[in-house]
Write an enzyme that holds these catalytic residues in place. Structure first.
Site, PDB file in Angstrom:
ATOM      1  CG  PHE A  63      36.983  29.999  13.086  1.00 50.11           C
ATOM      2  CD1 PHE A  63      36.865  28.822  12.342  1.00 50.11           C
ATOM      3  CD2 PHE A  63      37.430  31.131  12.437  1.00 50.11           C
ATOM      4  CE1 PHE A  63      37.186  28.780  10.979  1.00 50.11           C
ATOM      5  CE2 PHE A  63      37.766  31.113  11.076  1.00 50.11           C
ATOM      6  CZ  PHE A  63      37.639  29.938  10.352  1.00 50.11           C
ATOM      7  NE  ARG A  64      34.332  23.396  17.314  1.00 54.56           N
ATOM      8  CZ  ARG A  64      33.092  23.084  16.983  1.00 54.56           C
ATOM      9  NH1 ARG A  64      32.089  23.865  17.347  1.00 54.56           N
ATOM     10  NH2 ARG A  64      32.823  22.002  16.306  1.00 54.56           N
ATOM     11  CG  ASN A  94      27.995  26.039  17.957  1.00 58.63           C
ATOM     12  OD1 ASN A  94      28.697  26.819  17.331  1.00 58.63           O
ATOM     13  ND2 ASN A  94      27.941  24.749  17.672  1.00 58.63           N
ATOM     14  CG  HIS A 180      21.001  22.513  13.373  1.00 59.60           C
ATOM     15  ND1 HIS A 180      22.281  22.048  13.176  1.00 59.60           N
ATOM     16  CD2 HIS A 180      20.225  21.405  13.529  1.00 59.60           C
ATOM     17  CE1 HIS A 180      22.277  20.717  13.223  1.00 59.60           C
ATOM     18  NE2 HIS A 180      21.024  20.303  13.451  1.00 59.60           N
ATOM     19  CG  HIS A 236      23.559  22.273   8.295  1.00 56.13           C
ATOM     20  ND1 HIS A 236      22.270  22.188   8.736  1.00 56.13           N
ATOM     21  CD2 HIS A 236      24.312  22.555   9.386  1.00 56.13           C
ATOM     22  CE1 HIS A 236      22.240  22.409  10.024  1.00 56.13           C
ATOM     23  NE2 HIS A 236      23.473  22.640  10.446  1.00 56.13           N
ATOM     24  CG  ASP A 308      28.322  22.811   9.670  1.00 56.14           C
ATOM     25  OD1 ASP A 308      28.709  23.464  10.657  1.00 56.14           O
ATOM     26  OD2 ASP A 308      27.534  21.849   9.755  1.00 56.14           O
ATOM     27  CG  HIS A 312      34.157  18.110  17.065  1.00 51.59           C
ATOM     28  ND1 HIS A 312      33.709  18.623  18.255  1.00 51.59           N
ATOM     29  CD2 HIS A 312      33.197  18.389  16.159  1.00 51.59           C
ATOM     30  CE1 HIS A 312      32.522  19.193  18.084  1.00 51.59           C
ATOM     31  NE2 HIS A 312      32.191  19.068  16.813  1.00 51.59           N
TER      32      HIS A 312
HETATM   33  C1  NCD Z   1      28.464  21.676  14.577  1.00 46.81           C
HETATM   34  C2  NCD Z   1      29.516  21.913  15.655  1.00 46.81           C
HETATM   35  O1  NCD Z   1      30.252  20.981  16.007  1.00 46.81           O
HETATM   36  O2  NCD Z   1      29.643  23.051  16.120  1.00 46.81           O
HETATM   37  N1  NCD Z   1      28.337  20.270  14.372  1.00 46.81           N
HETATM   38  C3  NCD Z   1      27.818  19.647  13.304  1.00 46.81           C
HETATM   39  O3  NCD Z   1      27.669  18.417  13.355  1.00 46.81           O
HETATM   40  N2  NCD Z   1      27.517  20.285  12.180  1.00 46.81           N
HETATM   41  C4  NCD Z   1      27.158  22.324  14.961  1.00 46.81           C
HETATM   42  C5  NCD Z   1      26.145  22.401  13.841  1.00 46.81           C
HETATM   43  O4  NCD Z   1      26.354  23.142  12.864  1.00 46.81           O
HETATM   44  O5  NCD Z   1      25.109  21.745  13.903  1.00 46.81           O
HETATM   45 ZN    ZN Z   2      27.416  24.405  11.972  1.00 46.10          ZN
HETATM   46 ZN    ZN Z   3      23.893  22.968  12.449  1.00 44.92          ZN
END
Ligand code: NCD
Ligand code: ZN
Ligand code: ZN
Ligand code: ZN
Length: 441
Positions: A63-64, A94, A180, A236, A308, A312
């Site tokens: 959720f950034r 992250n 991951h 994933h 996931d 973006h």
């Molecule tokens: C995820 C992200 O943008 O936070 N990106 C992705 O490609 N899945 C990070 C992650 O889950 O690897």
């Molecule tokens: Zn992710």
């Molecule tokens: Zn990931």
């Protein structure tokens, strides 16, 4: 008198679907009864014969916030989740700053508590430097996340010893490790080679992270977690090789696995249509891998489906395949895609509930959620199995404003989402009632 009753429902229970009503008091499910036997209540929802599912738990979202609220924030992200029938989300570490210290975790807690409409929990991030934090952690998080390969953010673990030591600490505390799993050195090698060859076509990205990258890292994670006696959840999973590994080891160690809607419904060839918008880690795979994931769901090697959700902005996808951001949004389309499969008779509704509510609650030890049963939180998702609709970018709640499933015609849609007995989504609208952090058993 109860606070709320839901009548004329087809209630999806772990072992079957029953017709009846749900009595709700103090945000909890008090009992299930025949519709004709329901008590009087202040508030009544007539489900009109629609199915009622336990509110979904999406165990993998980004959720950034803090740090990248132009892509998503807790209000837009949780609204998107609610509109997709999701009642609880587990957010990944992250962010900026990353959730790798207790102080940063508190900061994220404050943001979520003031903005989220769904209930929430947090994955804590392992870094190369935070062994002290892991040691002082007393629970209160969904998992400790290990980034074994490069992806969005700066959390990659660059030494397996740090991973191994961490796993042993977590094993002692009974905390779950999530990964991951992609091999960083392999990715670096393949990427350099493809770039030297001048490859700029989007599908080159899939070639830069071939299945062996994911399988090798998953194999290592399974091995080290097994030696450490640490519970491990693979995020994933995307390849047939990983499904084989899971099958082989799940009987002798505590190992669970997740698949995403994009790996289940999209494939390598979609790079042609979606271009850089198909870029995600791990990358989209071929038909055989996709088939293996579906088979993994059938045989129980894949325990959960999580989005996931990795929003973006479009502008960050217009920088060529190597420099564009990676990750696709998915909280709003996860359930509709699965309901569409139920309508195609490739999946049962009970199985959907196991994959998206019951099993996530069990794996992440979330208290009182994931089932429609006495004493559980009244987190409920009412779905209309007959509603047909087209996924459209302009109708999405996510701030990033796009979906790789734009244009998909689906049948089956969440029409109401309740969290602890309160309607937070209904007929396209969000009711801004604050969500709460989950507790763990
Ligand atoms: C995820 C992200 O943008 O936070 N990106 C992705 O490609 N899945 C990070 C992650 O889950 O690897
Ligand atoms: Zn992710
Ligand atoms: Zn990931
Ligand atoms: Zn059934």
């Amino acid at each position: 008198m109860p606070d709320l009753i839901i009548k004329n429902a087809r209630i999806v229970l772990p072992d079957g679907i029953v017709e009846g009503g749900i009595v709700i008091e103090g945000g909890r499910i008090k009992e299930l009864r025949k519709t004709s036997n329901l008590p009087d209540s202040g508030e009544v929802i007539d489900a009109k014969g629609n199915h009622v599912l336990p509110g979904l738990i999406d165990a993998h979202v980004h959720f950034r916030e803090p740090g990248a609220s132009s892509k998503e924030d807790w209000k837009t992200g949780s609204s998107a989740a609610a509109s997709g029938g999701i009642a609880t989300v587990l957010d990944m570490p992250n962010t900026e700053p990353p959730t790798t210290t207790l102080e940063n975790l508190e900061k994220k807690r404050r943001i979520a508590s003031s903005k989220s409409v769904v209930d929430y929990g947090f994955h804590f991030g392992a870094s190369n430097e935070n062994m002290k934090e892991l040691n002082s952690l007393a629970g209160g998080v969904a998992s400790i996340k290990y980034y074994l390969g490069p992806t969005t953010g700066n959390l990659m673990i660059n030494n397996d010893a740090i991973f191994y030591e961490g796993l042993r600490v977590l094993a002692n505390k009974g905390i779950l490790a999530t990964t991951h799993a992609e091999n960083a050195e392999m990715i670096e090698y393949f990427t350099e080679k493809l770039q030297k060859d001048g490859r700029e076509d989007p599908i080159a990205y899939a070639d830069s992270r071939p299945p062996i990258c994911a399988a090798d890292a998953a194999n290592r994670a399974i091995f080290l977690a097994g030696l450490s006696n640490c519970r491990l959840h693979l995020c994933h999973v995307s390849t047939s090789l990983e499904v084989l590994l899971i099958e082989k080891h799940r009987k002798s160690q505590q190992l669970t696995a997740e698949a995403t809607p994009h790996h289940l419904f999209l494939k390598r060839e979609d790079f042609k249509k979606l271009g850089t918008y198909a870029k995600t880690n791990p990358p989209l795979r071929n038909k055989e891998d996709r088939k293996a994931l579906w088979n993994g769901i059938t045989i129980g090697a894949i325990d959960i489906i999580a989005s996931d959700h990795a929003p973006h902005l479009p502008e960050s996808r217009e920088r060529g395949i190597w420099n564009s951001s990676a990750g696709v949004p998915g909280v709003e389309t996860l359930l509709p895609l699965l309901l569409n499969e139920v309508n195609k008779r490739t999946l049962s509704l009970e199985k959907v509930v196991r994959l998206t509510a019951e099993n996530p609650a069990k794996i992440f030890r979330i208290k009182n959620k994931g089932m429609i049963a006495e004493g559980y939180d009244a987190d409920l998702t009412i779905v209309d199995m007959n509603e047909e609709f087209t996924v459209k970018n302009e109708n999405l709640f996510t701030k990033c404003g796009w979906s790789p499933f734009d244009g998909y015609k689906l049948r089956g849609k969440p029409i109401k989402t309740l969290v602890r007995g309160k309607v937070i989504f209904e007929q396209g609208y969000i009711n801004e009632i604050p969500g709460m952090e989950v507790s763990y058993v």
